[in-house]
Design an enzyme around this catalytic site. Structure first.
Site, PDB file in Angstrom:
ATOM      1  N   ALA A 261      60.543  87.390 -31.792  1.00 31.27           N
ATOM      2  CA  ALA A 261      60.859  85.992 -32.181  1.00 31.27           C
ATOM      3  C   ALA A 261      61.946  85.538 -31.177  1.00 31.27           C
ATOM      4  O   ALA A 261      62.650  86.507 -30.513  1.00 31.27           O
ATOM      5  CB  ALA A 261      61.330  85.903 -33.574  1.00 31.27           C
ATOM      6  N   HIS A 262      62.547  84.342 -31.313  1.00 33.14           N
ATOM      7  CA  HIS A 262      63.485  83.836 -30.590  1.00 33.14           C
ATOM      8  C   HIS A 262      64.934  84.471 -30.788  1.00 33.14           C
ATOM      9  O   HIS A 262      65.244  84.928 -31.929  1.00 33.14           O
ATOM     10  CB  HIS A 262      63.814  82.332 -30.600  1.00 33.14           C
ATOM     11  N   ASN A 263      65.373  84.555 -29.429  1.00 34.25           N
ATOM     12  CA  ASN A 263      66.937  85.437 -29.495  1.00 34.25           C
ATOM     13  C   ASN A 263      67.024  86.624 -29.673  1.00 34.25           C
ATOM     14  O   ASN A 263      67.963  87.366 -29.737  1.00 34.25           O
ATOM     15  CB  ASN A 263      67.846  84.586 -30.225  1.00 34.25           C
TER      16      ASN A 263
END
Length: 348
Positions: A261-263
């Site tokens: 997922a993001h980050n």
């Protein structure tokens, strides 16, 4: 192309027995091996299968008797899995990229993009503005690469890979068919507290009140940064970061159907097995191994050299060097002790 046992053994740093000049052109399991194959019989348990085959050459265990096995020549493999890695690389004819370096006439490449020497670009590839493709990269049909993306030298993108804008990928990268890198992260918010936030603070037995259910998208502007010698499996996804990049360290290996997922930050040499998911903004230290269908919740830190067993769910931070199992994930000795205690409860 056929290769001699002598040359294959030299590439492995291994020794030969018998006739080292034998030519082999294919790897095979012992029972299915033909006369021109190299049978993979790396342990004594394969002896009877090897005797029943037509193989003249095999990879065998130390101390194997060629005459008893009916072989003319062999390679000794003291470390069988490592030998498998070297042999499969040496014998891989890679039909997906069998032609000479070229750019197919149907590829659509923006005039501001740059293509390195020796690159091979297949049919219906699309490469966006100011993208840079490194030397000797190989790009299979129906791959798309977004604007301002950099693909390192000697990278391989198999059919249908999709790479978004502002993605940086190092050298030696491999993406299997259907992988998606740099898509938007799953990031939404509401005008007031969502029912997730309310649920955390709710009292037992009290129903949640209706909420404004409009979800407002938080856009992903940060892109993805991937180090050298990373491999990503078929139909896996790596989401772009929100305002900074999602980062994958050198040497990371990701199986099929994995979601990053993001980050998220993955440290060097992590290994993530099929159907694993790492939620937004979590950080995994170097050499973390995650078994199939395991997961890490958002905003957590998993220390270096952690092993997460298959199906485990990590819901809290994990210190360095711990083997965890279960849901919620806990140190393996605690998890096993708990299982034993439950079993004792059911005994008369």
């Amino acid at each position: 192309m056929p290769q001699t046992l002598k040359d294959l053994a030299a590439s492995l740093g291994a020794e030969t027995l018998g006739d080292a000049s034998l030519l082999v052109d294919r790897l095979a399991e012992p029972l299915e091996a033909r006369a021109g194959d190299l049978a993979l019989a790396v342990a004594p348990k394969f002896a009877e299968q090897l005797k029943a085959s037509a193989a003249r050459a095999a990879v065998v265990w130390a101390g194997a008797d060629l005459d008893a096995l009916g072989l003319d020549g062999a390679i000794i493999a003291p470390h069988s899995r490592l030998a498998m890695a070297g042999l499969t690389q040496a014998m891989d004819d890679n039909l997906a990229f069998s032609g000479e370096p070229s750019i197919h006439s149907s590829a659509v490449i923006d005039h501001t993009a740059s293509i390195g020497d020796g690159a091979q670009i297949g049919p219906f590839v699309v490469i966006g503005a100011q993208a840079r493709i490194g030397p000797n990269a190989r790009i299979a049909p129906h791959v798309s690469i977004g604007a301002e993306t950099i693909i390192g030298a000697s990278s391989t993108l198999h059919a249908g890979v999709k790479i978004g804008a502002r993605v940086f990928i190092g050298d030696g990268f491999i993406a299997q068919a259907g992988a998606v890198i740099g898509s938007d992260g799953f990031s939404f918010t509401t005008s007031g507290p969502s029912n997730v936030e309310r649920a955390v603070r709710s009292r037992p037995g009290v129903a949640l009140e209706p909420m404004d259910g409009t979800w407002h998208r938080i856009h992903s502007l940060g892109g993805v940064e991937i180090g050298d010698n990373v491999e990503i499996g078929a139909n896996s996804t790596v989401d772009a970061g929100t305002v900074r990049a999602t980062r994958i360290g050198n040497g990371v290996k990701i199986d099929n159907l994995v979601h990053i997922a993001h980050n998220v930050i993955l440290g060097e040499d992590c290994l993530l097995c099929a159907q694993t998911a790492v939620a937004g903004s979590s950080v995994l230290g170097a050499r973390v191994i995650m078994g199939g269908q395991s997961g890490v919740a958002d905003n957590l830190t998993v220390g270096r050299d952690v092993v997460v067993g298959g199906g485990a769910g990590v819901l809290v931070n994990i210190a360095d060097g711990i083997f965890v199992l279960g849901y919620p994930a806990q140190p393996s000795h605690e998890y096993r002790a708990g299982l034993k205690a439950v079993r004792r409860l059911t005994k008369p």
